[in-house]
Design a protein around this motif. Structure first.
Motif, PDB file in Angstrom:
ATOM      1  N   LEU A 211       0.744  -0.923   0.012  1.00  0.00           N
ATOM      2  CA  LEU A 211      -0.098   0.054   0.186  1.00  0.00           C
ATOM      3  C   LEU A 211       0.931   1.127   0.190  1.00  0.00           C
ATOM      4  O   LEU A 211       0.468   2.226  -0.734  1.00  0.00           O
ATOM      5  CB  LEU A 211      -0.836  -0.050   1.355  1.00  0.00           C
ATOM      6  N   ARG A 212       1.893   1.190   0.995  1.00  0.00           N
ATOM      7  CA  ARG A 212       2.755   2.532   0.993  1.00  0.00           C
ATOM      8  C   ARG A 212       3.453   2.672  -0.232  1.00  0.00           C
ATOM      9  O   ARG A 212       3.572   3.902  -0.978  1.00  0.00           O
ATOM     10  CB  ARG A 212       3.818   2.351   1.980  1.00  0.00           C
ATOM     11  N   ARG A 213       4.037   1.541  -0.916  1.00  0.00           N
ATOM     12  CA  ARG A 213       4.817   1.823  -2.408  1.00  0.00           C
ATOM     13  C   ARG A 213       3.823   2.052  -3.418  1.00  0.00           C
ATOM     14  O   ARG A 213       4.344   2.386  -4.477  1.00  0.00           O
ATOM     15  CB  ARG A 213       5.707   0.466  -2.417  1.00  0.00           C
ATOM     16  N   PHE A 214       2.541   1.171  -3.569  1.00  0.00           N
ATOM     17  CA  PHE A 214       1.902   1.629  -4.534  1.00  0.00           C
ATOM     18  C   PHE A 214       1.436   3.122  -4.645  1.00  0.00           C
ATOM     19  O   PHE A 214       1.551   3.709  -5.634  1.00  0.00           O
ATOM     20  CB  PHE A 214       0.664   0.495  -4.405  1.00  0.00           C
ATOM     21  N   VAL A 215       0.880   3.589  -3.549  1.00  0.00           N
ATOM     22  CA  VAL A 215       0.689   5.239  -3.506  1.00  0.00           C
ATOM     23  C   VAL A 215       1.674   5.961  -3.774  1.00  0.00           C
ATOM     24  O   VAL A 215       1.687   6.971  -4.564  1.00  0.00           O
ATOM     25  CB  VAL A 215      -0.081   5.284  -2.162  1.00  0.00           C
ATOM     26  N   GLY A 216       3.008   5.616  -3.036  1.00  0.00           N
ATOM     27  CA  GLY A 216       4.158   6.238  -3.227  1.00  0.00           C
ATOM     28  C   GLY A 216       4.532   6.550  -4.503  1.00  0.00           C
ATOM     29  O   GLY A 216       5.439   7.455  -4.882  1.00  0.00           O
ATOM     30  N   GLY A 217       4.382   5.495  -5.339  1.00  0.00           N
ATOM     31  CA  GLY A 217       4.981   5.463  -6.771  1.00  0.00           C
ATOM     32  C   GLY A 217       4.051   6.023  -7.796  1.00  0.00           C
ATOM     33  O   GLY A 217       4.488   5.813  -9.013  1.00  0.00           O
ATOM     34  N   GLN A 218       2.989   6.596  -7.490  1.00  0.00           N
ATOM     35  CA  GLN A 218       2.221   6.985  -8.428  1.00  0.00           C
ATOM     36  C   GLN A 218       2.696   8.059  -9.389  1.00  0.00           C
ATOM     37  O   GLN A 218       2.368   8.269 -10.720  1.00  0.00           O
ATOM     38  CB  GLN A 218       0.687   7.541  -7.850  1.00  0.00           C
ATOM     39  N   PHE A 219       3.625   8.825  -8.716  1.00  0.00           N
ATOM     40  CA  PHE A 219       4.107   9.964  -9.604  1.00  0.00           C
ATOM     41  C   PHE A 219       4.983   9.302 -10.995  1.00  0.00           C
ATOM     42  O   PHE A 219       5.188   9.890 -11.809  1.00  0.00           O
ATOM     43  CB  PHE A 219       5.089  10.849  -8.798  1.00  0.00           C
ATOM     44  N   LYS A 220       5.522   8.203 -10.523  1.00  0.00           N
ATOM     45  CA  LYS A 220       6.373   7.538 -11.751  1.00  0.00           C
ATOM     46  C   LYS A 220       5.253   7.263 -12.816  1.00  0.00           C
ATOM     47  O   LYS A 220       5.448   7.144 -14.017  1.00  0.00           O
ATOM     48  CB  LYS A 220       7.201   6.529 -11.461  1.00  0.00           C
ATOM     49  N   ARG A 221       4.268   6.432 -12.358  1.00  0.00           N
ATOM     50  CA  ARG A 221       3.381   5.870 -13.296  1.00  0.00           C
ATOM     51  C   ARG A 221       2.605   7.199 -14.138  1.00  0.00           C
ATOM     52  O   ARG A 221       2.272   6.918 -15.494  1.00  0.00           O
ATOM     53  CB  ARG A 221       2.150   5.126 -12.725  1.00  0.00           C
ATOM     54  N   SER A 222       2.479   8.322 -13.721  1.00  0.00           N
ATOM     55  CA  SER A 222       1.675   9.200 -14.416  1.00  0.00           C
ATOM     56  C   SER A 222       2.546   9.899 -15.383  1.00  0.00           C
ATOM     57  O   SER A 222       2.146  10.376 -16.523  1.00  0.00           O
ATOM     58  CB  SER A 222       1.716  10.685 -13.302  1.00  0.00           C
ATOM     59  N   VAL A 223       3.917   9.601 -15.492  1.00  0.00           N
ATOM     60  CA  VAL A 223       4.716   9.753 -16.825  1.00  0.00           C
ATOM     61  C   VAL A 223       5.275   8.811 -17.337  1.00  0.00           C
ATOM     62  O   VAL A 223       6.507   9.065 -18.159  1.00  0.00           O
ATOM     63  CB  VAL A 223       5.856  10.860 -16.174  1.00  0.00           C
TER      64      VAL A 223
END
Length: 257
Positions: A211-223
């Motif tokens: 959960l922590r890593r999924f949410v924290g990594g969203q900025f990478k998925r956005s680009v």
């Protein structure tokens, strides 16, 4: 054109397997030793190489991307992303490093499925040498190989010892993204699905990590670059759009309860 870029954590086993695999598949093979470039880069930014922190790790990944992007320009090629769906979900990729590519091929395929596919190819191949090298790749611990080797010259950085078992993360990923399960429901299903294979503490800790890593990594998925749609769900910007500054606090509070 396959490019291997050994550095501080590259083992003889993985370097050799890469070359043998390319030879068996008749793929053009090129080696670029990036160690000197990384040393120079660390001097530029004042990085103490005895400090094995995230800068030490990510600097290598970003230099590799520099080499690949410019090699692609020079050869009229396209950088093909190496990441998969599980790495994308957990943010287990370097922003501006291996998260960048011209096109992602496997980013909708989870890690456990890739393992099964490689195992199937090894089983069905009539090429004995190819089958053997695929099996050895499967037997190698999954690692970004960004930290120095241990005293025996083996991999010191094993991903599943850091994050938890990938088959559990893929289970959480599937039911969280595709069906929107809450943390409480995810843990309940995991306890039933994996029965006595893992303790409740392990499943809970790995769910918290997920959960922590999924949410924290969203900025990478956005680009992230565009990707092939191979499975029936994914995390590309077209399929999964949420704010990059979202918080995991609410999800983790429910898990704590």
């Amino acid at each position: 054109l396959a490019v291997t870029m050994p550095c501080f954590g590259t083992t003889h086993r993985t370097r050799s397997n890469a070359e043998i695999l390319c030879d068996e598949l008749q793929v053009s093979f090129k080696e670029i030793d990036i160690a000197e470039t990384v040393h120079s880069h660390f001097r530029d930014i004042g990085q103490d190489e005895s400090v094995l922190d995230v800068t030490f790790e990510n600097g290598q990944a970003r230099v590799r991307t520099l080499e690949l992007m410019d090699t692609a320009n020079r050869t009229g090629g396209l950088v093909v992303g190496t990441g998969d769906l599980t790495e994308e979900a957990l943010g287990w990729c370097t922003f501006g490093g291996d998260a960048l590519a011209g096109y992602n091929v496997n980013v909708t395929v989870p890690k456990t499925a890739i393992r099964r596919i490689v195992a199937m190819l090894a089983e069905e191949s009539s090429d004995v040498a190819l089958s053997a090298i695929l099996r050895d790749i499967l037997d190698t611990p999954i690692s970004p190989e960004l930290l120095p080797l241990d005293e025996s010259g083996s991999i010191s950085q094993k991903t599943e010892e850091i994050l938890g078992d990938y088959e559990v993360h893929d289970f959480y990923l599937y039911y969280f993204v595709k069906y929107g399960f809450s943390p409480r429901k995810l843990l309940f299903y995991a306890q039933n699905a994996f029965d006595d294979r893992y303790t409740e503490e392990q499943l809970r800790n790995w769910l918290s990590t997920f959960l922590r890593r999924f949410v924290g990594g969203q900025f990478k998925r956005s680009v992230a670059p565009e990707a092939a749609s191979i499975t029936d769900f994914g995390l590309s910007a077209l399929e999964f759009s949420v704010p990059s500054d979202m918080s995991a606090r609410t999800l983790l509070r429910e898990l704590d309860r």
